[in-house]
Structure formats: structure tokens, C-alpha cells
Design a protein around this motif. Sequence first.
Motif, PDB file in Angstrom:
ATOM      1  N   VAL A  51      41.585  42.596  30.736  1.00  0.00           N
ATOM      2  CA  VAL A  51      40.365  41.827  30.980  1.00  0.00           C
ATOM      3  C   VAL A  51      40.355  41.229  32.382  1.00  0.00           C
ATOM      4  N   PHE A  52      41.424  40.497  32.716  1.00  0.00           N
ATOM      5  CA  PHE A  52      41.426  39.714  33.954  1.00  0.00           C
ATOM      6  C   PHE A  52      42.128  40.403  35.121  1.00  0.00           C
ATOM      7  N   GLY A  53      42.876  41.460  34.838  1.00  0.00           N
ATOM      8  CA  GLY A  53      43.549  42.189  35.913  1.00  0.00           C
ATOM      9  C   GLY A  53      42.848  43.485  36.264  1.00  0.00           C
ATOM     10  N   PHE A  58      35.411  44.647  27.573  1.00  0.00           N
ATOM     11  CA  PHE A  58      36.190  44.260  26.395  1.00  0.00           C
ATOM     12  C   PHE A  58      35.278  43.741  25.294  1.00  0.00           C
ATOM     13  N   SER A  59      35.810  43.729  24.099  1.00  0.00           N
ATOM     14  CA  SER A  59      35.098  43.141  22.962  1.00  0.00           C
ATOM     15  C   SER A  59      35.599  41.720  22.760  1.00  0.00           C
ATOM     16  N   LEU A  84      31.611  43.040  26.905  1.00  0.00           N
ATOM     17  CA  LEU A  84      31.753  41.886  27.788  1.00  0.00           C
ATOM     18  C   LEU A  84      32.595  42.270  29.006  1.00  0.00           C
ATOM     19  N   CYS A  85      32.356  41.582  30.112  1.00  0.00           N
ATOM     20  CA  CYS A  85      33.127  41.809  31.339  1.00  0.00           C
ATOM     21  C   CYS A  85      33.385  40.474  32.025  1.00  0.00           C
ATOM     22  N   SER A 101      37.486  38.021  43.135  1.00  0.00           N
ATOM     23  CA  SER A 101      36.384  38.805  42.586  1.00  0.00           C
ATOM     24  C   SER A 101      36.873  39.944  41.716  1.00  0.00           C
ATOM     25  N   ALA A 102      36.068  40.272  40.692  1.00  0.00           N
ATOM     26  CA  ALA A 102      36.376  41.387  39.813  1.00  0.00           C
ATOM     27  C   ALA A 102      36.208  42.709  40.549  1.00  0.00           C
TER      28      ALA A 102
END
Length: 313
Positions: A51-53, A58-59, A84-85, A101-102
Motif C-alpha cells: 500500500v505505502f511502498g 488495495f481493498s 483504494l489507493c 508522493s505516490a
Amino acid sequence: MTSSLRDPDALFELGQALQQADYQFVTTTPASHRRVNGRDGNERARDLRGVFGWSRPFSADVVPAGMLDLMRRAGVLRERDGHLCATVRASTVGERLYFHSAFPTREDDAVFFGPDTYRYVAALKRSMEAMTPPARAVDIGTGSGAGAIEVACRFPDCEAVGADINPFALSLAAVNARLAGAAHVPTLHSDLLKDLDGGFDLVLSNPPYILDPSELRYRHGGGMHGAAFSVDIVDAALERLRPGGTLLLYTGIAIVEGRDAFLETVRSKLDARCSNWRYEELDPDIFGGQLDCEGYEDVERIAAVWLHATVRG
């Protein structure tokens, strides 16, 4: 499109929750990121690193409910194609956690973090080992705040200013400083040093150095194959450093027919103003894929370089 942070306190609490969960993630180059995410089974996140890396969709059941609520409050959660992101990433350097930033970083105000950041922090730590503690420092183009934060943690009495023209970067850097327990890291808007008063004992920077046709601020270094902004930083630092003050600069330089145009440009400036300076290649060949891009037709390689200069006392 611009980025914003709705609730910095919520992002700080999210960072604390990730730290308590022993979250660790080393951010790779964009090319490696694409390759890894393109492998079978990596289409969706299965854990916090996904998710964060890896910035994977993701759900809701992948992230603890408390973290998900903090993401909503912070304004760093969005929905895409029914999943979700996270709109931020979290990278770790040793014990420190940095939001940025993603992936992919397409926005003009994106806050970039990657292998350059790790090289920058490592070189900075080596240089600080024998340094007289500075009273006031500034990290030009601070981004995630990594440089300023490392200085503040190494020298707790130093005011280590994180300066940037990007409001989103300043917001994230402020949160990252809190997560690191760095008390004296004011994050201030400034174009180079033009909007800041007074002198400095230490000027440091890891600026953009790519020749980017889109001129994204986090990538584009201007003329000289992207080295022009680094030259501007040298000029600004030499003008504002106090006697005996130090400049620490990590940047990337395009080498053309064996020539380093950046070094040729700054050498006389450093000789005129500095009691001593040293310049070294930390890595002779980085971002090789950039050589296929417009403007790099005559470039042999891009070298990661480190400049350590001390002005006369």
C-alpha cells in the motif's frame, strides 16, 4: 493537478502507526518499481508495504481500520477502478520514515524520493562526522525534508531550515520532521535563498538535475543538460555562507565526451571563494535509461557527484 494535505496531524499519527508496526521500505528507481509491480501477483497490495511502498491499489481489509481512518482524515486516500489507493508513499532510511508522493510521480508538485535520497543522506552523514556543529543550516529544495532532518538530528541545537518552492513538499517535510523528533526544522517557502534572511553556516542540497522536456519541478534542472540549477545553488551558497561555512551538494551531471561542464563552470568560483573544496563521483553511471531521452543524444553517462566546499574564514 496539485497535491494537498488536509490534516497534517492525521498524517503524523499515520506515520507513528507505521513506525509502531515496524514498517520498512526502501524505494527503488522508477524503472525497477515498474518491473516489480508488473510481475504476476503484484497487481494489488496484500500488506502495508504494498500500500505505502509499492503504491498498489488495495481493498479496505488490507489496512487496519484505524490507519484507514487516518488516511481519510489526512486526505491521502482515493478510489480508483473500484479499489483504494494511497496518494503518498512512505520510505525508510535507517530508523527514519519519510512520506513523499505516490508512484508514479506525474504531478508538477510531486515530492520525489528514491536512490538519490539514500546516496545524499549517506554522503551527508559522512561529511557531518568531522564538521563543527553549525548554528544555522538550510536545505535548498528540501522535498521530503531528508537533508534538513538529518542535520537537525545530528546537531540538535542547529536551526536546519527546509526551503522549497513547493507547498506540498513543505507540508510533508514538516510532518517528517515531527516523525523524526527533529525540533528545529522550520519549513519555509523560498526560491533558492531569495526569500530567506541572514547567513548560514551550512548550505546543503539534492536538487533536480534532469533535462526534462515537461519541465516538472521535481525533475528539471534547466540548461547544461540539467546542471544549471546546481550552478545556481553554488552561486547562492557562496553568497550567503558565513565565514568558514560549508556547502554540501549532491547532484547528477551529464558527461559529454569525457567533459564535466558543471565542474568546469564552478571551479573558478570555488577557487576564488573557498579555503578548500573537494569534488568526487559517488557513482559514475546512474539513470542510464535517461540517455534515450530527448536532449541526451551526446551524453555518455550521468554521474552522481558530491561537492564539499568551505568558504574562507
